[in-house]
Motif scaffolding. Structure first.
Motif, PDB file in Angstrom:
ATOM      1  N   TYR A 268     121.085  24.947  13.292  1.00 39.80           N
ATOM      2  CA  TYR A 268     121.457  25.858  14.399  1.00 39.80           C
ATOM      3  C   TYR A 268     122.676  26.476  13.596  1.00 39.80           C
ATOM      4  N   VAL A 269     123.469  28.239  13.591  1.00 39.79           N
ATOM      5  CA  VAL A 269     124.287  28.404  12.647  1.00 39.79           C
ATOM      6  C   VAL A 269     124.128  29.021  13.369  1.00 39.79           C
ATOM      7  N   GLU A 270     125.830  30.014  12.534  1.00 39.51           N
ATOM      8  CA  GLU A 270     125.701  32.111  13.776  1.00 39.51           C
ATOM      9  C   GLU A 270     125.574  32.557  12.224  1.00 39.51           C
ATOM     10  N   ILE A 271     124.857  33.846  12.895  1.00 35.29           N
ATOM     11  CA  ILE A 271     124.060  34.435  11.533  1.00 35.29           C
ATOM     12  C   ILE A 271     125.142  35.420  11.547  1.00 35.29           C
ATOM     13  N   PRO A 272     126.070  36.017  10.419  1.00 36.00           N
ATOM     14  CA  PRO A 272     126.538  37.280  10.925  1.00 36.00           C
ATOM     15  C   PRO A 272     125.797  38.035  10.873  1.00 36.00           C
ATOM     16  N   LYS A 273     126.988  39.536  11.300  1.00 35.82           N
ATOM     17  CA  LYS A 273     126.413  40.998  11.279  1.00 35.82           C
ATOM     18  C   LYS A 273     126.089  41.505  10.395  1.00 35.82           C
ATOM     19  N   PHE A 274     124.874  42.390  10.242  1.00 30.74           N
ATOM     20  CA  PHE A 274     124.393  42.650   8.645  1.00 30.74           C
ATOM     21  C   PHE A 274     123.726  44.325   9.007  1.00 30.74           C
ATOM     22  N   ASP A 275     125.104  45.029   8.770  1.00 28.08           N
ATOM     23  CA  ASP A 275     124.541  46.185   8.726  1.00 28.08           C
ATOM     24  C   ASP A 275     122.877  47.660   8.396  1.00 28.08           C
ATOM     25  N   LYS A 276     122.855  46.737   7.268  1.00 25.69           N
ATOM     26  CA  LYS A 276     121.475  47.056   6.476  1.00 25.69           C
ATOM     27  C   LYS A 276     120.476  47.251   7.705  1.00 25.69           C
ATOM     28  N   ALA A 277     120.527  46.065   8.589  1.00 22.96           N
ATOM     29  CA  ALA A 277     119.044  45.907   9.612  1.00 22.96           C
ATOM     30  C   ALA A 277     119.226  46.174  10.558  1.00 22.96           C
ATOM     31  N   GLY A 278     120.994  46.887  10.855  1.00 25.39           N
ATOM     32  CA  GLY A 278     121.181  46.940  12.476  1.00 25.39           C
ATOM     33  C   GLY A 278     121.502  45.832  13.037  1.00 25.39           C
ATOM     34  N   TYR A 279     121.884  44.915  13.021  1.00 25.76           N
ATOM     35  CA  TYR A 279     121.564  43.366  13.053  1.00 25.76           C
ATOM     36  C   TYR A 279     122.869  43.368  13.349  1.00 25.76           C
ATOM     37  N   GLN A 280     123.408  42.477  15.197  1.00 28.92           N
ATOM     38  CA  GLN A 280     125.041  42.818  15.329  1.00 28.92           C
ATOM     39  C   GLN A 280     125.600  41.158  15.160  1.00 28.92           C
ATOM     40  N   GLY A 281     124.567  40.446  14.246  1.00 23.37           N
ATOM     41  CA  GLY A 281     125.006  38.957  14.260  1.00 23.37           C
ATOM     42  C   GLY A 281     125.217  38.273  15.905  1.00 23.37           C
ATOM     43  N   GLY A 282     124.569  36.832  15.794  1.00 24.37           N
ATOM     44  CA  GLY A 282     124.856  35.597  16.527  1.00 24.37           C
ATOM     45  C   GLY A 282     123.974  34.533  16.358  1.00 24.37           C
ATOM     46  N   SER A 283     123.905  33.655  17.020  1.00 24.84           N
ATOM     47  CA  SER A 283     123.300  32.284  17.136  1.00 24.84           C
ATOM     48  C   SER A 283     121.966  32.461  17.057  1.00 24.84           C
ATOM     49  N   GLY A 284     121.637  31.180  15.845  1.00 28.79           N
ATOM     50  CA  GLY A 284     119.900  30.644  15.825  1.00 28.79           C
ATOM     51  C   GLY A 284     119.689  30.004  15.033  1.00 28.79           C
ATOM     52  N   LYS A 285     118.414  29.603  14.243  1.00 28.67           N
ATOM     53  CA  LYS A 285     118.151  28.879  13.484  1.00 28.67           C
ATOM     54  C   LYS A 285     118.230  29.683  12.114  1.00 28.67           C
ATOM     55  N   LEU A 286     118.621  28.547  10.929  1.00 34.92           N
ATOM     56  CA  LEU A 286     119.261  28.832   9.755  1.00 34.92           C
ATOM     57  C   LEU A 286     117.780  30.592   9.530  1.00 34.92           C
ATOM     58  N   ASN A 287     116.279  29.352   9.285  1.00 33.32           N
ATOM     59  CA  ASN A 287     115.666  30.026   9.024  1.00 33.32           C
ATOM     60  C   ASN A 287     114.971  31.433   9.388  1.00 33.32           C
ATOM     61  N   GLY A 288     116.084  31.867  10.526  1.00 30.84           N
ATOM     62  CA  GLY A 288     115.230  33.632  10.977  1.00 30.84           C
ATOM     63  C   GLY A 288     116.573  34.294  10.453  1.00 30.84           C
ATOM     64  N   ALA A 289     117.657  34.196  10.340  1.00 33.69           N
ATOM     65  CA  ALA A 289     118.219  34.837   8.864  1.00 33.69           C
ATOM     66  C   ALA A 289     117.841  36.127   8.496  1.00 33.69           C
ATOM     67  N   MET A 290     116.435  35.243   7.576  1.00 32.98           N
ATOM     68  CA  MET A 290     115.624  35.934   6.450  1.00 32.98           C
ATOM     69  C   MET A 290     115.184  37.287   7.526  1.00 32.98           C
ATOM     70  N   SER A 291     113.978  36.374   8.727  1.00 29.22           N
ATOM     71  CA  SER A 291     114.078  37.605   9.886  1.00 29.22           C
ATOM     72  C   SER A 291     114.619  38.624  10.394  1.00 29.22           C
ATOM     73  N   HIS A 292     115.916  38.317  11.304  1.00 33.53           N
ATOM     74  CA  HIS A 292     116.858  38.750  10.962  1.00 33.53           C
ATOM     75  C   HIS A 292     117.416  40.277  10.266  1.00 33.53           C
ATOM     76  N   GLY A 293     117.442  39.958   8.738  1.00 29.20           N
ATOM     77  CA  GLY A 293     117.975  40.787   8.106  1.00 29.20           C
ATOM     78  C   GLY A 293     116.726  41.579   6.818  1.00 29.20           C
ATOM     79  N   SER A 294     115.313  41.184   7.244  1.00 30.28           N
ATOM     80  CA  SER A 294     114.848  41.965   6.532  1.00 30.28           C
ATOM     81  C   SER A 294     113.964  43.410   7.749  1.00 30.28           C
ATOM     82  N   VAL A 295     114.843  43.953   8.383  1.00 34.17           N
ATOM     83  CA  VAL A 295     114.120  44.960   9.138  1.00 34.17           C
ATOM     84  C   VAL A 295     114.043  46.022   8.791  1.00 34.17           C
ATOM     85  N   VAL A 296     113.857  47.038   8.255  1.00 29.94           N
ATOM     86  CA  VAL A 296     114.254  48.606   7.989  1.00 29.94           C
ATOM     87  C   VAL A 296     113.269  49.885   8.568  1.00 29.94           C
ATOM     88  N   GLN A 297     114.280  50.523   9.065  1.00 31.04           N
ATOM     89  CA  GLN A 297     114.095  51.019   9.950  1.00 31.04           C
ATOM     90  C   GLN A 297     112.771  51.954   9.747  1.00 31.04           C
TER      91      GLN A 297
END
Length: 380
Positions: free
Chosen positions: A122-151
């Motif tokens: 359980y970690v803090e996932i930082p903001k990532f503008d490329k994917a439009g992700y504003q940051g938040g708390s969650g499981k580490l493996n979810g960081a790849m999912s949040h960062g993978s978004v391409v409009q």
């Protein structure tokens, strides 16, 4: 295994011994095979070209997107290499990091430390503008999912890797990863089969949740969660595993399957397998067999996406040629769950893990391990 052409003037090729390392899931089996194998130097330029050409290349750290110019340099320690294993999913599905490992090589470049990051940490996932992700708390493996978004496009595994790397850096205090790789688990199975299987020690009886004894997938339980039908079994003791068996064994993580410590047990099995795979790839059965060696190289290359931040996978293989399988220290980072049942949020490290990360940063892991032998993962 890395293959490098012989020296000039017709000199006989020399032998540089090394370890295949890496990657989850496994993770990171195919990477270990490639990054730490400065193993047989044969004089076949075509074989080297085939190996280098088979490896997928991607901007895993956002260097090119940020306008940075890749620059080649002598590879010197200390090094930190991030290895991520994924299970292939449909192109439109966001990727999840199934296995997350860090390979740390000290300044001496003669040994390595391999540790796993729990995917449920359980970690803090930082903001990532490329994917439009504003940051938040969650499981580490979810960081790849949040960062993978391409409009307007399918998700980008490489872009997801970048956010995962940023998250792991924040957790560990590692300032910069020198290289990274994504391992495709289905490709990993082909590597093991290309080697003719792998010999390893099974530490306790384990039953498969996913496979039948003949390798077929078990049928989903029509009454609810889980599967039905006969189960593949892995008995305690020395075993020779086919590709599907090895992949299946290191995936098991439930007490009902015989893994009482859950994902921590799975991490340990993955690391044990990495050592077994390294030894197998370094064996004369592979090294002295040009046909088998070629099959292993092609299978490994096809399962790997690599970024050396200006250096190739072959460059890294040669730089790490002095590392032997017995000089890879496998680390377990102890922790426990946050919440139980429906209130379960993920895993957290025990306080001593912060001291481990401090020792890593200060190049004092040898001293730390002497004081904390409980951080040493057992491997046969």
């Amino acid at each position: 295994m890395l293959v490098v052409k012989a020296g000039k003037g017709g000199a006989k090729p020399s032998i540089w011994s090394g370890v295949p390392r890496w990657a989850r899931a496994c993770t990171m089996f195919g990477t270990v095979l490639m990054l730490l194998s400065g193993v047989v130097l044969v004089g076949y330029e075509a074989l080297l070209s085939r190996y280098e050409g088979a490896v997928g290349k991607a901007d895993l750290f956002g260097d090119q997107a940020a306008g940075a110019q890749e620059r080649k340099s002598n590879i010197k320690g200390p090094l930190n290499i991030l290895l991520v294993g994924i299970d292939p999913r449909k192109p439109e599905a966001r990727p999840l990091a199934d296995s997350i490992m860090v390979l740390h090589v000290p300044e001496s470049m003669d040994r390595a430390y391999l540790f796993s990051m729990p995917r449920d940490l359980y970690v803090e996932i930082p903001k990532f503008d490329k994917a439009g992700y504003q940051g938040g708390s969650g499981k580490l493996n979810g960081a790849m999912s949040h960062g993978s978004v391409v409009q307007g496009q399918n998700p980008s595994t490489s872009q997801g890797f970048e956010l995962l790397a940023n998250t792991v850096k924040n957790v560990t205090g590692i300032e910069r990863f020198d290289a990274g790789a994504i391992i495709n688990f289905s490709g990993f199975q082909k590597i093991v089969d290309a080697m003719g299987g792998v010999d390893m020690y099974i530490e306790r009886d384990v039953r498969s949740e996913h496979r039948e004894p003949d390798g077929r997938h078990r049928e989903p339980n029509p009454r609810g969660e889980g599967y039905i039908g006969p189960q593949a079994e892995y008995k305690k003791g020395n075993a020779h595993l086919k590709g599907w068996q090895a992949l299946d064994y290191v995936r098991q993580r439930y007490p009902k399957s015989g893994v009482p410590d859950g994902d921590y047990g799975r991490q340990r099995h993955q690391q044990q397998f990495v050592k077994a795979m390294a030894s197998q790839a370094f064996s004369a059965d592979v090294v002295a067999n040009p046909i088998k060696l070629d099959r292993v190289i092609r299978a490994a290359g096809q399962s790997l996406t690599f970024s050396g931040r200006g250096n190739s996978v072959v460059d890294y293989g040669v730089a790490l040629k002095g590392i032997r399988p017995e000089n890879i220290e496998m680390i377990k980072l102890p922790g426990g769950g946050i919440g139980t049942g429906s209130a379960y949020k993920g895993e957290q490290f025990v306080p001593a893990v912060d001291d481990f990360f401090t020792a890593l940063k200060n190049e004092q892991l040898d001293a730390f391990m002497l004081e904390h032998p409980e951080f040493r993962n057992k491997a046969k």
